[in-house]
Design a protein around this motif. Structure first.
Motif, PDB file in Angstrom:
ATOM      1  N   ALA A 151       0.836  -1.206   0.000  1.00  0.00           N
ATOM      2  CA  ALA A 151       0.000   0.000   0.000  1.00  0.00           C
ATOM      3  C   ALA A 151       0.871   1.256   0.000  1.00  0.00           C
ATOM      4  CB  ALA A 151      -0.929  -0.008   1.205  1.00  0.00           C
ATOM      5  N   ASP A 152       1.962   1.221   0.742  1.00  0.00           N
ATOM      6  CA  ASP A 152       2.884   2.362   0.774  1.00  0.00           C
ATOM      7  C   ASP A 152       3.440   2.644  -0.620  1.00  0.00           C
ATOM      8  OD1 ASP A 152       4.868   4.271   1.898  1.00  0.00           O
ATOM      9  OD2 ASP A 152       6.289   2.685   1.414  1.00  0.00           O
ATOM     10  N   GLN A 153       3.802   1.613  -1.345  1.00  0.00           N
ATOM     11  CA  GLN A 153       4.334   1.810  -2.694  1.00  0.00           C
ATOM     12  C   GLN A 153       3.268   2.353  -3.640  1.00  0.00           C
ATOM     13  OE1 GLN A 153       7.517   1.684  -3.389  1.00  0.00           O
ATOM     14  NE2 GLN A 153       7.838   1.161  -1.231  1.00  0.00           N
ATOM     15  N   ARG A 154       2.040   1.911  -3.478  1.00  0.00           N
ATOM     16  CA  ARG A 154       0.960   2.432  -4.334  1.00  0.00           C
ATOM     17  C   ARG A 154       0.695   3.903  -4.043  1.00  0.00           C
ATOM     18  NH1 ARG A 154      -1.289  -2.743  -3.155  1.00  0.00           N
ATOM     19  NH2 ARG A 154      -2.663  -1.830  -1.553  1.00  0.00           N
ATOM     20  N   ILE A 155       0.783   4.269  -2.763  1.00  0.00           N
ATOM     21  CA  ILE A 155       0.595   5.675  -2.386  1.00  0.00           C
ATOM     22  C   ILE A 155       1.692   6.541  -3.004  1.00  0.00           C
ATOM     23  CG2 ILE A 155       0.714   7.281  -0.438  1.00  0.00           C
ATOM     24  CD1 ILE A 155      -0.747   5.138   1.227  1.00  0.00           C
ATOM     25  N   ARG A 156       2.907   6.075  -2.959  1.00  0.00           N
ATOM     26  CA  ARG A 156       4.013   6.833  -3.550  1.00  0.00           C
ATOM     27  C   ARG A 156       3.814   6.999  -5.059  1.00  0.00           C
ATOM     28  NH1 ARG A 156       9.580   5.463  -0.313  1.00  0.00           N
ATOM     29  NH2 ARG A 156       8.674   4.902   1.697  1.00  0.00           N
ATOM     30  N   ALA A 157       3.331   5.943  -5.705  1.00  0.00           N
ATOM     31  CA  ALA A 157       3.076   6.030  -7.146  1.00  0.00           C
ATOM     32  C   ALA A 157       1.971   7.039  -7.441  1.00  0.00           C
ATOM     33  CB  ALA A 157       2.702   4.650  -7.685  1.00  0.00           C
ATOM     34  N   MET A 158       0.937   7.083  -6.582  1.00  0.00           N
ATOM     35  CA  MET A 158      -0.142   8.054  -6.764  1.00  0.00           C
ATOM     36  C   MET A 158       0.385   9.481  -6.670  1.00  0.00           C
ATOM     37  SD  MET A 158      -3.020   6.133  -4.418  1.00  0.00           S
ATOM     38  CE  MET A 158      -4.149   7.530  -4.407  1.00  0.00           C
ATOM     39  N   ILE A 159       1.270   9.714  -5.720  1.00  0.00           N
ATOM     40  CA  ILE A 159       1.811  11.065  -5.522  1.00  0.00           C
ATOM     41  C   ILE A 159       2.687  11.464  -6.705  1.00  0.00           C
ATOM     42  CG2 ILE A 159       3.326  12.449  -4.051  1.00  0.00           C
ATOM     43  CD1 ILE A 159       2.354  10.746  -1.674  1.00  0.00           C
ATOM     44  N   THR A 160       3.496  10.535  -7.177  1.00  0.00           N
ATOM     45  CA  THR A 160       4.350  10.825  -8.330  1.00  0.00           C
ATOM     46  C   THR A 160       3.505  11.161  -9.554  1.00  0.00           C
ATOM     47  OG1 THR A 160       6.062   9.336  -7.463  1.00  0.00           O
ATOM     48  CG2 THR A 160       6.169   9.901  -9.806  1.00  0.00           C
ATOM     49  N   GLN A 161       2.444  10.392  -9.756  1.00  0.00           N
ATOM     50  CA  GLN A 161       1.561  10.641 -10.890  1.00  0.00           C
ATOM     51  C   GLN A 161       0.849  11.987 -10.753  1.00  0.00           C
ATOM     52  OE1 GLN A 161       1.256   8.997 -13.651  1.00  0.00           O
ATOM     53  NE2 GLN A 161      -0.415  10.238 -14.485  1.00  0.00           N
ATOM     54  N   ALA A 162       0.437  12.320  -9.535  1.00  0.00           N
ATOM     55  CA  ALA A 162      -0.256  13.593  -9.308  1.00  0.00           C
ATOM     56  C   ALA A 162       0.657  14.776  -9.610  1.00  0.00           C
ATOM     57  CB  ALA A 162      -0.760  13.662  -7.874  1.00  0.00           C
ATOM     58  N   ASN A 163       1.921  14.659  -9.251  1.00  0.00           N
ATOM     59  CA  ASN A 163       2.864  15.735  -9.566  1.00  0.00           C
ATOM     60  C   ASN A 163       3.019  15.908 -11.074  1.00  0.00           C
ATOM     61  OD1 ASN A 163       3.605  16.831  -7.078  1.00  0.00           O
ATOM     62  ND2 ASN A 163       5.134  15.250  -6.697  1.00  0.00           N
ATOM     63  N   ALA A 164       3.046  14.780 -11.788  1.00  0.00           N
ATOM     64  CA  ALA A 164       3.172  14.849 -13.241  1.00  0.00           C
ATOM     65  C   ALA A 164       1.946  15.518 -13.861  1.00  0.00           C
ATOM     66  CB  ALA A 164       3.369  13.448 -13.813  1.00  0.00           C
ATOM     67  N   GLU A 165       0.764  15.189 -13.338  1.00  0.00           N
ATOM     68  CA  GLU A 165      -0.469  15.755 -13.875  1.00  0.00           C
ATOM     69  C   GLU A 165      -0.634  17.222 -13.492  1.00  0.00           C
ATOM     70  OE1 GLU A 165      -3.493  13.228 -12.387  1.00  0.00           O
ATOM     71  OE2 GLU A 165      -3.012  11.544 -13.729  1.00  0.00           O
ATOM     72  N   ARG A 166      -0.067  17.618 -12.355  1.00  0.00           N
ATOM     73  CA  ARG A 166      -0.189  19.009 -11.919  1.00  0.00           C
ATOM     74  C   ARG A 166       0.673  19.936 -12.756  1.00  0.00           C
ATOM     75  NH1 ARG A 166      -0.646  20.636  -5.603  1.00  0.00           N
ATOM     76  NH2 ARG A 166      -2.730  19.819  -6.024  1.00  0.00           N
ATOM     77  N   GLY A 167       1.611  19.380 -13.480  1.00  0.00           N
ATOM     78  CA  GLY A 167       2.452  20.202 -14.346  1.00  0.00           C
ATOM     79  C   GLY A 167       3.382  21.098 -13.565  1.00  0.00           C
ATOM     80  N   ILE A 168       3.977  20.559 -12.517  1.00  0.00           N
ATOM     81  CA  ILE A 168       4.880  21.350 -11.693  1.00  0.00           C
ATOM     82  C   ILE A 168       6.088  21.789 -12.522  1.00  0.00           C
ATOM     83  CG2 ILE A 168       6.383  21.280  -9.674  1.00  0.00           C
ATOM     84  CD1 ILE A 168       3.447  21.347  -8.988  1.00  0.00           C
ATOM     85  N   GLN A 169       6.459  23.047 -12.371  1.00  0.00           N
ATOM     86  CA  GLN A 169       7.623  23.557 -13.077  1.00  0.00           C
ATOM     87  C   GLN A 169       8.894  22.923 -12.524  1.00  0.00           C
ATOM     88  OE1 GLN A 169       7.533  27.775 -12.591  1.00  0.00           O
ATOM     89  NE2 GLN A 169       5.755  28.082 -13.915  1.00  0.00           N
ATOM     90  N   ARG A 170       9.943  23.001 -13.323  1.00  0.00           N
ATOM     91  CA  ARG A 170      11.223  22.461 -12.882  1.00  0.00           C
ATOM     92  C   ARG A 170      11.709  23.194 -11.636  1.00  0.00           C
ATOM     93  NH1 ARG A 170      15.757  22.875 -16.758  1.00  0.00           N
ATOM     94  NH2 ARG A 170      16.779  21.671 -15.095  1.00  0.00           N
ATOM     95  N   ARG A 171      12.464  22.473 -10.824  1.00  0.00           N
ATOM     96  CA  ARG A 171      13.025  23.095  -9.637  1.00  0.00           C
ATOM     97  C   ARG A 171      14.028  24.163 -10.046  1.00  0.00           C
ATOM     98  NH1 ARG A 171      14.976  18.249  -5.816  1.00  0.00           N
ATOM     99  NH2 ARG A 171      15.200  19.963  -4.325  1.00  0.00           N
ATOM    100  N   ASP A 172      14.018  25.257  -9.312  1.00  0.00           N
ATOM    101  CA  ASP A 172      14.901  26.386  -9.587  1.00  0.00           C
ATOM    102  C   ASP A 172      16.356  25.925  -9.428  1.00  0.00           C
ATOM    103  OD1 ASP A 172      16.254  28.726  -9.799  1.00  0.00           O
ATOM    104  OD2 ASP A 172      15.318  29.713  -8.080  1.00  0.00           O
ATOM    105  N   PRO A 173      17.167  26.034 -10.482  1.00  0.00           N
ATOM    106  CA  PRO A 173      18.563  25.582 -10.384  1.00  0.00           C
ATOM    107  C   PRO A 173      19.332  26.267  -9.254  1.00  0.00           C
ATOM    108  CG  PRO A 173      17.967  25.984 -12.669  1.00  0.00           C
ATOM    109  CD  PRO A 173      16.830  26.504 -11.831  1.00  0.00           C
ATOM    110  N   GLN A 174      19.042  27.535  -9.019  1.00  0.00           N
ATOM    111  CA  GLN A 174      19.733  28.243  -7.944  1.00  0.00           C
ATOM    112  C   GLN A 174      19.350  27.679  -6.582  1.00  0.00           C
ATOM    113  OE1 GLN A 174      18.957  32.432  -8.416  1.00  0.00           O
ATOM    114  NE2 GLN A 174      20.481  32.676 -10.049  1.00  0.00           N
ATOM    115  N   ALA A 175      18.045  27.355  -6.417  1.00  0.00           N
ATOM    116  CA  ALA A 175      17.592  26.784  -5.148  1.00  0.00           C
ATOM    117  C   ALA A 175      18.191  25.400  -4.941  1.00  0.00           C
ATOM    118  CB  ALA A 175      16.063  26.709  -5.128  1.00  0.00           C
ATOM    119  N   VAL A 176      18.281  24.625  -6.013  1.00  0.00           N
ATOM    120  CA  VAL A 176      18.883  23.293  -5.920  1.00  0.00           C
ATOM    121  C   VAL A 176      20.366  23.401  -5.568  1.00  0.00           C
ATOM    122  CG1 VAL A 176      19.467  21.205  -7.209  1.00  0.00           C
ATOM    123  CG2 VAL A 176      17.210  22.257  -7.502  1.00  0.00           C
ATOM    124  N   ALA A 177      21.037  24.352  -6.188  1.00  0.00           N
ATOM    125  CA  ALA A 177      22.453  24.550  -5.892  1.00  0.00           C
ATOM    126  C   ALA A 177      22.657  24.979  -4.440  1.00  0.00           C
ATOM    127  CB  ALA A 177      23.045  25.599  -6.842  1.00  0.00           C
TER     128      ALA A 177
END
Length: 696
Positions: free
Chosen positions: A447-473
């Motif tokens: 169930a934990d793995q299915r929940i993680r897959a749901m969250i990953t899919q939701a992020n893809a569908e939400r169209g989240i922008q790429r992480r800011d390279p400066q923030a990542v750095a």
């Protein structure tokens, strides 16, 4: 997906086993036919495969070892087939097998000699105690020998066999016996030279102190440091968090703190701290604490080895637990073995009384939860969530040992909860499962793995922008800075003695540097994600408390997470998968009284989210305030002050008790000596003390 990774790993292991069988079969066939190309190719390929497996598939090699087909057996078989091949190949000189066989036997003798010396060196470097944050220079500790030579006999045998195997294959292909003699001689000299080199660690310059000298050093250090209050901890590899949550509290107590451990590996599991750490594996050596100035030991968990330290009469013991919840584990009958049980508030006192596990109410002391100070109060949060997103933290606990379906919501309600949250476009979900989820019930892990897959899919569908390279750095920079002050760089070959040598007295101000680096890392971590991105939070970073500070709403199970989160007075919900009615559920578990109860279908979530976004619709504000005081105690005096006062009072009781016993002992000459002799004889006898893992 981890399940896909598991399938791939098993496929690779199966292919490796088949390849081993094929190479041995081909080697035998090439030797008997004889067929030189097949023989040489199979011999070299088999050795190469074994070298690969020692680096990439240690789990498979462990399984082969269980069926007595370990590295030594496989190499012996490979060399035996090589000798057979050399005898069978017509163009190879007919008398070569005798000197080569003899030389091979001598090479193996050198290998086993090297292994014997390595074992002696490892034993000589295993000290009776292991320390951290203590200057141990007086023990003349030395660096460890190469890991390949001292602790990796399988890799050593295979690597040192390469010259011999290559030389023998050149002899088989060229019919020149000198190649084989030179190659096997090189293998012999490598093993013999390694044995001689390892033997230098037995010389006085590198040899460690004797057990008695080390114990005498420990006694002297205890006498000089004069510890007054300590934390005792024993547990498994995943239980260190139970001790780590108390480090900051222990460091702020009056007196001289000390951490006492029992498992050697745990020394490196304890987080960065300036507090001296002493690991004493043997119970006979543990009893030396009786003659120290240590007067109080606090215990964040129960274990089989706890009973051993409770035998020290000069020390008073308090059970502080690693978290309070309404579960039975918070009222373990083992608690009555301690002098006192320190709890957060009145609710825990009532819980012990109702549980009737033998804990006297007079021994229950309310000290609050001092480690909750980093949790922000609801007044520090904006009335309207920043960016228009409502951050929801879903932090379910694990399934427990008893199979009770009400322990965790992951199996019966987790996917419904997450589905409702992901369906709301204004929700940002933080999913932080318990690290032991799925360790007992495979359904929870699935169930934990299915929940993680749901969250990953939701992020893809939400169209989240790429992480800011400066923030990542910036996060990478802060991560490196935090690692620099919280971890110690060791050589790959470093053993516990070398680590003990390196981790001596910490630099002044180290604790403050760790605190500042941690805060900077946490700020960079949260800033590195695009607004509205759902997150799966695993591992020790970020800690649960910083997740609390990000959240506008908590969804959890009956666990200490709810009690701790209540210090913020922010809204929360508890999933009811126990089969009880809501009325029964609230009556059974006091921590639920000021929260929303979710049924397995999680249909209450839309209304709950509405009340979080509109404080006027939140009818549980006063209930949370009252429950907070009931669970965690009053805010004045501060929890740390109450905890410190309890420690000082218990230490005074220990001093008074020791003074009374000393007076009585002085009146009966020889009594103490007789008691000590009896205790020493008991400890030297075969012990049946349990060594099981943490039970609470």
């Amino acid at each position: 997906m981890p399940s896909a990774g598991l399938s791939t790993r098993r496929a690779v292991q199966l292919a490796a086993l088949l390849a081993l069988a094929v190479f041995y079969t081909a080697q035998l066939a090439g030797a008997l036919l004889p067929n030189v190309p097949v023989f040489v190719t199979a011999s070299l390929a088999g050795l190469a495969l074994d070298l690969y497996l020692t680096h990439k598939q240690p789990g498979l090699l462990a399984l082969l070892g269980k069926v007595r087909f370990d590295v030594t057996t496989r190499q012996l078989l490979r060399d035996m087939l090589i000798v057979i091949g050399l005898v069978r190949i017509p163009d190879v000189p007919p008398d070569i097998e005798r000197p080569l066989t003899l030389l091979l036997l001598i090479a193996y003798a050198a290998h086993f000699l090297c292994q014997a010396v390595a074992q002696l060196v490892r034993r000589s470097r295993t000290l009776p105690v292991v320390t951290r944050n203590i200057d141990a220079s007086a023990l003349n500790l030395s660096n460890a020998p190469s890991r390949l030579l001292a602790r990796q006999p399988s890799r050593r045998l295979l690597r040192f066999s390469v010259p011999g195997t290559v030389g023998l294959m050149l002899t088989a292909g060229s019919n020149v016996q000198e190649w084989g003699l030179v190659g096997v001689s090189c293998s012999f000299l490598l093993s013999l030279g390694s044995a001689v080199y390892l033997g230098t660690w037995m010389l006085p310059r590198k040899r460690s102190r004797s057990e008695q000298e080390v114990l005498a050093w420990l006694d002297k250090w205890l006498a000089d440091y004069k510890p007054t209050v300590g934390m005792y901890f024993s547990g498994g590899t995943t239980s260190a968090y139970q001790a780590n949550m108390w480090l900051s509290t222990l460091a702020q107590l009056d007196g001289r703190p000390l951490i006492v451990l029992r498992e050697r590996f745990m020394v490196q599991k304890i987080d960065a701290t300036d507090i001296p750490i002493v690991c004493i594996p043997k119970v006979a050596h543990l009893m030396r604490l009786e003659h120290s100035t240590l007067r109080v030991l606090v215990h964040p968990a129960n274990s089989g080895k706890t009973s051993q330290v409770l035998r020290i009469p000069t020390i008073k013991h308090a059970f502080i637990n690693h978290g309070e919840s309404d579960k039975l584990s918070s009222c373990n009958p083992y608690a009555k073995a301690y002098d006192q049980v320190w709890v957060a508030g009145e609710a825990a006192r009532e819980r012990y009384a109702l549980a009737e596990v033998g804990v006297d109410d007079r021994d229950v002391v309310e000290v609050g939860r001092p480690q909750l100070s980093p949790i922000q109060h609801i007044s520090e949060r904006a009335a309207v969530p920043a960016g228009g997103y409502t951050t929801v933290l879903y932090a379910p606990t694990w399934e427990g040992w008893d199979g009770n379906p009400g322990n965790t919501s992951v199996v019966l309600a987790g996917e419904n909860i997450v589905r409702h949250l992901l369906a709301d476009p204004k929700v940002r979900l933080l999913y932080k499962p318990h690290p032991m989820t799925g360790s007992v019930d495979p359904r929870a892990g699935a169930a934990d793995q299915r929940i993680r897959a749901m969250i990953t899919q939701a992020n893809a569908e939400r169209g989240i922008q790429r992480r800011d390279p400066q923030a990542v750095a910036e996060l990478e920079r802060r991560t490196a800075a935090l690692d620099e002050v919280t971890t110690t760089a060791f050589r790959p070959s470093a053993d516990e003695m070398e680590r003990m040598k390196i981790q001596g007295t910490p630099e002044e101000g180290n604790a403050e540097r760790v605190r500042a680096a941690t805060e900077a890392w946490e700020a960079a971590y949260w800033a590195s994600f695009p607004e509205g991105e759902h997150q799966i939070v695993t591992g020790p970073r970020p800690a649960i408390f910083t997740c609390f500070n990000q959240a506008d709403l908590l969804i959890s199970d009956v666990s200490s997470v709810v009690s701790d989160y209540l210090s913020s007075e922010k809204p929360y919900a508890v999933a009811n998968t126990s089969g009880m009615t809501e009325e029964e559920f609230r009556g059974t578990f006091p921590t639920v009284r000021a929260g929303t109860v979710l049924t397995p279908d999680a249909r209450q979530l839309p209304a709950l989210l509405e009340s979080v976004r509109d404080p006027a619709k939140d009818g549980l504000v006063r209930a949370r305030q009252e429950l907070k005081a009931h669970l965690l105690g009053p805010s004045d005096p501060p929890s740390l002050a109450r905890f410190n006062a309890a420690a000082l009072e218990l230490a005074a009781e220990a001093e008074a008790r020791n003074a009374r016993v000393a007076r009585r002992t002085a009146e009966i000459p020889g009594q103490r000596e007789t008691e000590e002799a009896a205790e020493e004889a008991e400890m030297e006898a075969p012990s049946g003390d349990p060594e099981d893992a943490v039970t609470t």
